[in-house]
Design a protein around this motif. Structure first.
Motif, short mmCIF file in Angstrom:
data_model
loop_
_atom_site.label_atom_id
_atom_site.label_comp_id
_atom_site.label_asym_id
_atom_site.label_seq_id
_atom_site.Cartn_x
_atom_site.Cartn_y
_atom_site.Cartn_z
N GLY A 5 31.87 44.13 46.52
CA GLY A 5 32.93 43.14 46.74
C GLY A 5 33.02 42.05 45.69
O GLY A 5 33.85 41.16 45.80
N LYS A 6 32.20 42.09 44.65
CA LYS A 6 32.21 41.04 43.64
C LYS A 6 33.25 41.29 42.55
O LYS A 6 33.65 40.37 41.86
N ALA A 7 33.66 42.53 42.38
CA ALA A 7 34.64 42.86 41.34
C ALA A 7 36.04 42.47 41.83
O ALA A 7 36.37 42.64 43.01
N ASP A 8 36.87 41.97 40.92
CA ASP A 8 38.24 41.63 41.30
C ASP A 8 39.03 42.92 41.55
O ASP A 8 38.60 44.01 41.18
N PRO A 9 40.19 42.81 42.22
CA PRO A 9 40.96 44.02 42.59
C PRO A 9 41.29 44.92 41.39
O PRO A 9 41.22 46.14 41.51
N GLY A 10 41.65 44.32 40.25
CA GLY A 10 41.97 45.13 39.07
C GLY A 10 40.76 45.92 38.59
O GLY A 10 40.88 47.09 38.21
N ALA A 11 39.62 45.29 38.62
CA ALA A 11 38.38 45.96 38.19
C ALA A 11 38.02 47.07 39.17
O ALA A 11 37.56 48.14 38.75
N ARG A 12 38.26 46.84 40.47
CA ARG A 12 37.93 47.88 41.46
C ARG A 12 38.77 49.14 41.24
O ARG A 12 38.27 50.25 41.39
N VAL A 13 40.05 48.96 40.86
CA VAL A 13 40.90 50.12 40.58
C VAL A 13 40.32 50.87 39.37
O VAL A 13 40.19 52.10 39.40
N CYS A 14 39.98 50.12 38.33
CA CYS A 14 39.40 50.76 37.13
C CYS A 14 38.08 51.44 37.46
O CYS A 14 37.81 52.56 36.98
N ASP A 41 29.74 53.15 41.98
CA ASP A 41 29.97 53.14 43.43
C ASP A 41 29.35 51.90 44.06
O ASP A 41 29.98 51.25 44.90
N SER A 42 28.15 51.53 43.63
CA SER A 42 27.50 50.36 44.22
C SER A 42 28.21 49.06 43.86
O SER A 42 28.37 48.18 44.71
N ILE A 43 28.67 48.91 42.61
CA ILE A 43 29.36 47.66 42.27
C ILE A 43 30.78 47.63 42.83
O ILE A 43 31.33 46.55 43.04
N SER A 44 31.34 48.80 43.10
CA SER A 44 32.67 48.84 43.74
C SER A 44 32.58 48.34 45.18
O SER A 44 33.49 47.70 45.68
N ASP A 104 38.23 42.88 32.08
CA ASP A 104 36.98 42.79 31.31
C ASP A 104 36.11 44.02 31.59
O ASP A 104 35.85 44.36 32.75
N PHE A 105 35.66 44.64 30.52
CA PHE A 105 34.85 45.86 30.61
C PHE A 105 33.37 45.54 30.77
O PHE A 105 32.54 46.44 30.87
N GLY A 106 33.02 44.27 30.83
CA GLY A 106 31.62 43.85 30.89
C GLY A 106 30.82 44.50 32.00
O GLY A 106 29.61 44.69 31.86
N LEU A 107 31.47 44.86 33.10
CA LEU A 107 30.75 45.49 34.21
C LEU A 107 30.06 46.79 33.81
O LEU A 107 29.04 47.16 34.37
N LEU A 108 30.66 47.50 32.86
CA LEU A 108 30.14 48.82 32.49
C LEU A 108 29.75 48.92 31.01
O LEU A 108 29.45 50.01 30.53
N ARG A 109 29.77 47.83 30.29
CA ARG A 109 29.50 47.88 28.84
C ARG A 109 28.17 48.54 28.53
O ARG A 109 28.09 49.45 27.70
N LYS A 110 27.09 48.12 29.17
CA LYS A 110 25.77 48.69 28.87
C LYS A 110 25.73 50.17 29.22
O LYS A 110 25.22 50.99 28.45
N GLN A 111 26.27 50.53 30.37
CA GLN A 111 26.25 51.93 30.80
C GLN A 111 27.05 52.80 29.81
O GLN A 111 26.62 53.89 29.44
N TYR A 112 28.21 52.28 29.41
CA TYR A 112 29.03 53.01 28.44
C TYR A 112 28.27 53.18 27.12
O TYR A 112 28.22 54.28 26.56
N ASP A 113 27.69 52.09 26.62
CA ASP A 113 26.95 52.16 25.36
C ASP A 113 25.80 53.16 25.42
O ASP A 113 25.58 53.94 24.49
#
Length: 190
Positions: free
Chosen positions: A97-106, A91-94, A160-169
């Motif tokens: 405003g730094k995430a591109d539109p495609g990443a915001r949808v994901c 929610d905070s990274i959404s 790119d999944f990098g935004l959530l890679r650590k959280q996912y791992d």
């Protein structure tokens, strides 16, 4: 004097037995059970990191006096807390405003997937408290699948999944540890 010595001897033997038993039970319950469970889980699932397993369980002070059932509850609580944290993080990274539109949808989809994961862990905990270990395993598996679905959404969108890679791992590790411990309760891993 011989009579009192003979009466004292069985009492002393019993006392000694209980003191030794208490010492060994203390050793087994403290660090050894965490170590043995993490070793067992990491041996049977190559994706589980032994050190991560130990450190996550030891982070809870109650783990030091827990048996395997207590460790299972602690591991599920860690999953639940982590799923909740990830929702807040997404929610905070959404919103920043730094995430591109495609990443915001994901990311929007992933909030729902981790909400589903949180609910699945809650169901697993309830089932576990009712000694329904099979349902508990199914629900923890569903929580793990929800996080995997989040990752897949990024891949399918070509984002790119990098935004959530650590959280996912981290979440994957926690759910895999829960699965391993509950499996050991339900029927030991071979």
């Amino acid at each position: 004097m011989n009579q009192s010595t003979s009466l004292l001897s069985p009492f002393a033997s019993i006392l000694y037995f209980f003191l030794v038993l208490k010492f060994y039970m203390g050793v087994i319950v403290t660090g050894d059970i965490i170590s043995s469970q993490c070793k067992n889980v990491s041996t049977h699932d190559f994706q589980v990191n032994y050190d991560s397993c130990v450190s996550s369980l030891e982070a809870n002070p109650l783990s030091k006096t827990s048996d395997i059932f207590g460790l299972a509850v602690i591991s599920m609580e860690l999953c639940s807390n982590n799923a909740s944290y990830i929702q807040t993080y997404i929610d905070s990274i959404s919103k920043d405003g730094k995430a591109d539109p495609g990443a915001r949808v994901c990311l929007g989809n992933c909030i729902e997937f981790y909400s589903m994961a949180f609910r699945a862990v809650q169901k697993a905990m309830k089932a576990f408290s009712g000694k329904d270990y099979v349902t508990s395993l199914v629900e923890i598996g569903a929580a793990m699948d929800s996080s995997e679905t989040c990752k897949d959404a990024f891949t399918e969108a070509g984002v790119d999944f990098g935004l959530l890679r650590k959280q996912y791992d981290d979440f994957f590790q926690l759910t895999a540890v829960s699965l391993g411990i509950i499996t050991n309760i339900n029927g030991p891993l071979q």
